[in-house]
Design a protein around this motif. Structure first.
Motif, PDB file in Angstrom:
ATOM      1  N   LEU A 429       0.832  -1.210   0.000  1.00  0.00           N
ATOM      2  CA  LEU A 429       0.000   0.000   0.000  1.00  0.00           C
ATOM      3  C   LEU A 429       0.861   1.251   0.000  1.00  0.00           C
ATOM      4  N   ASN A 430       1.939   1.235   0.788  1.00  0.00           N
ATOM      5  CA  ASN A 430       2.818   2.402   0.858  1.00  0.00           C
ATOM      6  C   ASN A 430       3.495   2.665  -0.481  1.00  0.00           C
ATOM      7  N   ALA A 431       3.775   1.603  -1.234  1.00  0.00           N
ATOM      8  CA  ALA A 431       4.379   1.775  -2.556  1.00  0.00           C
ATOM      9  C   ALA A 431       3.415   2.517  -3.485  1.00  0.00           C
ATOM     10  N   ILE A 432       2.133   2.157  -3.436  1.00  0.00           N
ATOM     11  CA  ILE A 432       1.129   2.858  -4.254  1.00  0.00           C
ATOM     12  C   ILE A 432       0.944   4.288  -3.746  1.00  0.00           C
ATOM     13  N   ARG A 433       0.986   4.448  -2.424  1.00  0.00           N
ATOM     14  CA  ARG A 433       0.856   5.797  -1.853  1.00  0.00           C
ATOM     15  C   ARG A 433       2.008   6.703  -2.313  1.00  0.00           C
ATOM     16  N   ARG A 434       3.228   6.141  -2.320  1.00  0.00           N
ATOM     17  CA  ARG A 434       4.388   6.932  -2.794  1.00  0.00           C
ATOM     18  C   ARG A 434       4.232   7.278  -4.271  1.00  0.00           C
ATOM     19  N   GLU A 435       3.762   6.333  -5.045  1.00  0.00           N
ATOM     20  CA  GLU A 435       3.573   6.564  -6.480  1.00  0.00           C
ATOM     21  C   GLU A 435       2.571   7.684  -6.721  1.00  0.00           C
ATOM     22  N   LEU A 436       1.453   7.670  -6.002  1.00  0.00           N
ATOM     23  CA  LEU A 436       0.440   8.722  -6.156  1.00  0.00           C
ATOM     24  C   LEU A 436       0.955  10.070  -5.674  1.00  0.00           C
ATOM     25  N   THR A 437       1.844  10.049  -4.684  1.00  0.00           N
ATOM     26  CA  THR A 437       2.469  11.292  -4.223  1.00  0.00           C
ATOM     27  C   THR A 437       3.365  11.864  -5.307  1.00  0.00           C
ATOM     28  N   GLU A 438       4.154  10.995  -5.945  1.00  0.00           N
ATOM     29  CA  GLU A 438       5.051  11.441  -7.016  1.00  0.00           C
ATOM     30  C   GLU A 438       4.267  11.987  -8.206  1.00  0.00           C
ATOM     31  N   GLN A 439       3.069  11.457  -8.432  1.00  0.00           N
ATOM     32  CA  GLN A 439       2.243  11.909  -9.546  1.00  0.00           C
ATOM     33  C   GLN A 439       1.392  13.130  -9.196  1.00  0.00           C
ATOM     34  N   GLY A 440       1.481  13.579  -7.926  1.00  0.00           N
ATOM     35  CA  GLY A 440       0.795  14.806  -7.531  1.00  0.00           C
ATOM     36  C   GLY A 440      -0.619  14.625  -7.032  1.00  0.00           C
ATOM     37  N   TYR A 441      -1.069  13.386  -6.839  1.00  0.00           N
ATOM     38  CA  TYR A 441      -2.434  13.165  -6.355  1.00  0.00           C
ATOM     39  C   TYR A 441      -2.517  13.241  -4.833  1.00  0.00           C
ATOM     40  N   ILE A 442      -1.379  13.071  -4.154  1.00  0.00           N
ATOM     41  CA  ILE A 442      -1.308  13.188  -2.701  1.00  0.00           C
ATOM     42  C   ILE A 442      -0.264  14.234  -2.359  1.00  0.00           C
ATOM     43  N   LYS A 443      -0.568  15.116  -1.411  1.00  0.00           N
ATOM     44  CA  LYS A 443       0.390  16.147  -1.013  1.00  0.00           C
ATOM     45  C   LYS A 443       1.573  15.516  -0.302  1.00  0.00           C
ATOM     46  N   ARG A 444       2.740  16.018  -0.601  1.00  0.00           N
ATOM     47  CA  ARG A 444       3.954  15.517   0.049  1.00  0.00           C
ATOM     48  C   ARG A 444       3.982  15.949   1.509  1.00  0.00           C
ATOM     49  N   ARG A 445       4.369  15.005   2.365  1.00  0.00           N
ATOM     50  CA  ARG A 445       4.508  15.319   3.775  1.00  0.00           C
ATOM     51  C   ARG A 445       5.941  15.695   4.079  1.00  0.00           C
ATOM     52  N   THR A 446       6.141  16.217   5.279  1.00  0.00           N
ATOM     53  CA  THR A 446       7.500  16.544   5.710  1.00  0.00           C
ATOM     54  C   THR A 446       8.329  15.279   5.746  1.00  0.00           C
ATOM     55  N   GLN A 447       9.527  15.350   5.225  1.00  0.00           N
ATOM     56  CA  GLN A 447      10.385  14.176   5.142  1.00  0.00           C
ATOM     57  C   GLN A 447      10.673  13.603   6.521  1.00  0.00           C
ATOM     58  N   ALA A 448      10.709  12.266   6.582  1.00  0.00           N
ATOM     59  CA  ALA A 448      10.979  11.584   7.857  1.00  0.00           C
ATOM     60  C   ALA A 448      12.368  11.940   8.353  1.00  0.00           C
ATOM     61  N   LYS A 449      12.520  11.901   9.682  1.00  0.00           N
ATOM     62  CA  LYS A 449      13.813  12.228  10.267  1.00  0.00           C
ATOM     63  C   LYS A 449      14.868  11.211   9.848  1.00  0.00           C
ATOM     64  N   LYS A 450      16.080  11.692   9.727  1.00  0.00           N
ATOM     65  CA  LYS A 450      17.177  10.802   9.365  1.00  0.00           C
ATOM     66  C   LYS A 450      17.425   9.802  10.478  1.00  0.00           C
ATOM     67  N   GLY A 451      17.823   8.628  10.062  1.00  0.00           N
ATOM     68  CA  GLY A 451      18.132   7.581  11.028  1.00  0.00           C
ATOM     69  C   GLY A 451      16.948   6.715  11.351  1.00  0.00           C
ATOM     70  N   LYS A 452      15.720   7.130  10.943  1.00  0.00           N
ATOM     71  CA  LYS A 452      14.560   6.302  11.214  1.00  0.00           C
ATOM     72  C   LYS A 452      14.572   5.108  10.292  1.00  0.00           C
ATOM     73  N   GLN A 453      14.298   3.948  10.840  1.00  0.00           N
ATOM     74  CA  GLN A 453      14.345   2.726  10.066  1.00  0.00           C
ATOM     75  C   GLN A 453      13.279   2.765   8.981  1.00  0.00           C
ATOM     76  N   GLN A 454      13.675   2.414   7.757  1.00  0.00           N
ATOM     77  CA  GLN A 454      12.755   2.434   6.641  1.00  0.00           C
ATOM     78  C   GLN A 454      12.041   1.090   6.529  1.00  0.00           C
ATOM     79  N   GLN A 455      10.783   1.147   6.067  1.00  0.00           N
ATOM     80  CA  GLN A 455      10.027  -0.086   5.905  1.00  0.00           C
ATOM     81  C   GLN A 455      10.567  -0.856   4.707  1.00  0.00           C
ATOM     82  N   ALA A 456      10.496  -2.187   4.775  1.00  0.00           N
ATOM     83  CA  ALA A 456      10.977  -3.034   3.691  1.00  0.00           C
ATOM     84  C   ALA A 456      10.238  -2.693   2.402  1.00  0.00           C
TER      85      ALA A 456
END
Length: 580
Positions: A429-456
């Motif tokens: 789901l997050n992959a589709i959410r990122r894709e829709l964000t890149e295409q401009g359908y979802i507003k970009r949120r503030t970038q996550a803090k550095k060092g936070k573990q990324q989801q697989a």
């Protein structure tokens, strides 16, 4: 569903036998209302799921793997603090309720041996997982219940733990013999049984009436004295039940209907009964797919709403564009009127509302009446028609371009909506959410803090055909592009449902270039399964080699064109997915 007192009793017996003296190895919290505990018991390892889900509360051993959040929730951390390394002292069912209590022996900070209680209440929307101290004080719970939620019983850290209020009916497993009241002649017999005893499900109540009477839809008025006595005897026998876990599925559709801890015969030929060796195995099969699908559906609800909203907006936009194009079809008429007015300026009087002239553009020069604006001069009226002609001509060109872009957007969002059905994990789901964000359908949120573990990262699905060939299926448009444009070689085979939204499917050839017909049909069946035509039969699937597939410049993710293809008609089907 039938997770009643009998099912819980059967489950507790199995857990008590398997987890005797077992030690807690790991504790995870993959969902907001779900705990996963790994146990070590002699040569055995068990993975136990404790769920306080309102829809599917349950406790059972599972083989299902779930993704864990990047940072463990507070309740998970607290359970690790108090229970990690602890030993199971007992597994019980307090008060014959739908409650399972785990007594865990562990050492506190001072090195003293203490017994903590992990209590799982399996009561629908009131389900909860509660950690209780040796002094019967609530340490914490997975759901907090304050006075705004319940005025009867609060579940909050620091409060003494009190069990749920007792029912005014005897429990089916208690020594008190239940006595059904059949005096209400219009009440169904199974309802009378259900209202006389606590802890049985409607399914079990119907089964008791069926066993006693041969059918389960009788009214109390229809029962003979002998039948009433048989029902009472069968109820009494449930005080010492003989368990035989089974799952009921519809004989026609194969849809799972229910499950039970005791044998079920009431459905006769209309349902298939699948018996299990244990209640744990039954619950794992019954709930795993159902619960996973429900959770994914809940988590994707915002995306589904977003896509539908944009599709509705685009449909309205397309209707306006089509209407504009239709109006532009009359553009030549405006030019003709302008020419005719220019040629007949001398005939037009000031402030005239119309003029009739000969239309020399048509054979026979028929008379035509042209409307005029009385506020304008004759020459200005002619210029007005020329302007309308030029405006319609420009609109036709521009709107045609806009329509092409609108149709492309509708195709892309429709494809994304179809691919949402392929999601099985939150990372999908997050992959589709990122894709829709890149295409401009979802507003970009503030970038996550550095060092936070990324989801697989979400990966394409991988299958192996009956002939040993690797088949890959994309879960979203980004994966579709990756498989088709980067992962596949020019001679690999590419599949997609014909004019139906779905996933890109690839057969990797490797060193063997001769693909058996069976593998081709299996790949086509997979492409059909992971499309909007999943529930259809004889689905058309196009396939061709990768070098015949091209992505137009500026096309949306997942959008490609292809030529020199063949078409197969197949019924959607799955292969066993690998972990590779």
């Amino acid at each position: 569903m039938a997770l009643d007192t009998l099912a819980v009793c059967c489950l507790v017996r199995e857990l008590e036998s398997a987890l005797a003296s077992a030690r807690i190895d790991k504790i995870h919290q993959p969902e907001r209302d779900e705990i996963l505990i790994s146990f070590r018991a002699y040569q055995e390892h068990y993975r136990l799921v404790l769920s306080a889900s309102a829809a599917h509360p349950r406790v059972h051993f599972t083989n299902t793997q779930k993704e864990n959040p990047a940072a463990p929730p507070m309740f998970c951390m607290l359970l690790r603090k108090y229970l990690a390394g602890g030993k199971v002292a007992a597994v019980t069912q307090p008060h014959f309720e739908r409650i399972i209590q785990f007594d865990i022996e562990s050492y506190n900070e001072l090195g003293d041996l203490t017994v903590k209680k992990l209590i799982v209440e399996l009561m629908g929307r009131h389900s909860n997982i509660i950690l209780v101290s040796e002094n019967n004080q609530i340490i914490d719970s997975i759901k907090h219940v304050d006075f705004t939620v319940s005025s009867v019983r609060q579940i909050l850290p620091g409060l003494p733990y009190a069990p749920p209020p007792a029912q005014d009916r005897p429990a089916v497993l208690s020594d008190a013999a239940p006595a059904p009241d059949f005096s209400n002649a219009s009440m169904r017999a199974d309802k009378a049984v259900l209202s006389s005893v606590a802890g049985i499900s409607p399914l079990t109540a119907r089964e008791i009436v069926y066993e006693a009477c041969g059918r389960c839809d009788l009214l109390c008025a229809d029962l003979s004295a002998a039948q009433q006595e048989r029902i009472k005897n069968l109820l009494a026998q449930l005080q010492t039940p003989v368990f035989s876990p089974c799952m009921i599925t519809d004989a026609t559709s194969g849809k799972v209907l229910d499950f039970s801890a005791i044998p079920i015969r009431q459905y006769e030929d209309t349902a298939a009964i699948q018996n299990f060796d244990s209640m744990n195995a039954l619950l794992d099969v019954f709930y795993s797919a159902k619960d996973s699908a429900d959770r994914i559906r809940q988590k994707s609800a915002d995306l589904v709403k977003l896509l539908h909203t944009n599709l509705e907006r685009l449909s309205k936009k397309l209707a306006i564009q089509q209407s504009t194009l239709k109006q532009a079809e009359n553009k030549e008429q405006y030019k003709i009127y302008g020419d005719l007015l220019t040629a007949n300026l001398y005939k037009i009087t000031d402030k005239a509302k119309s003029v009739t002239v000969e239309n020399y553009y048509e054979p026979g020069a028929p008379a035509v009446c042209i409307e005029l604006d009385p506020k304008l001069s004759p020459s200005r009226n002619a210029q007005r028609y020329y302007k309308r002609y030029n405006k319609a001509k420009t609109a036709e060109i521009e709107v045609a371009k806009q329509m092409e872009h609108t149709l492309e957007e509708i195709e892309y969002l429709g494809s994304t909506l179809a691919l949402l059905e392929n999601c099985t994990t939150e990372s999908d789901l997050n992959a589709i959410r990122r894709e829709l964000t890149e295409q401009g359908y979802i507003k970009r949120r503030t970038q996550a803090k550095k060092g936070k573990q990324q989801q697989a990262a979400s990966k394409p699905m991988h299958f192996i055909s009956s002939d040993g060939f690797d088949i890959y299926v994309g879960k979203n448009n980004t994966q579709n592009d990756y498989l088709t444009l980067r992962f596949a070689n020019s001679q690999d085979l590419w599949f997609h449902t014909k004019k139906i939204h779905g996933s890109h499917t690839i057969i990797k050839l490797g060193t063997d270039k001769n693909i058996p017909e069976r593998t081709i049909r299996e790949a086509a069946a997979l492409a059909a399964y992971y499309s909007k035509a999943r529930d259809s039969s004889q689905v058309p699937v196009d396939y061709t080699i990768i070098k015949n597939v091209h992505k137009p410049n500026g096309a949306k993710p997942g959008m490609v064109i292809y030529d020199s293809y063949n078409t197969l008609y197949v019924t959607p089907a799955l292969l066993q997915e690998t972990d590779k």
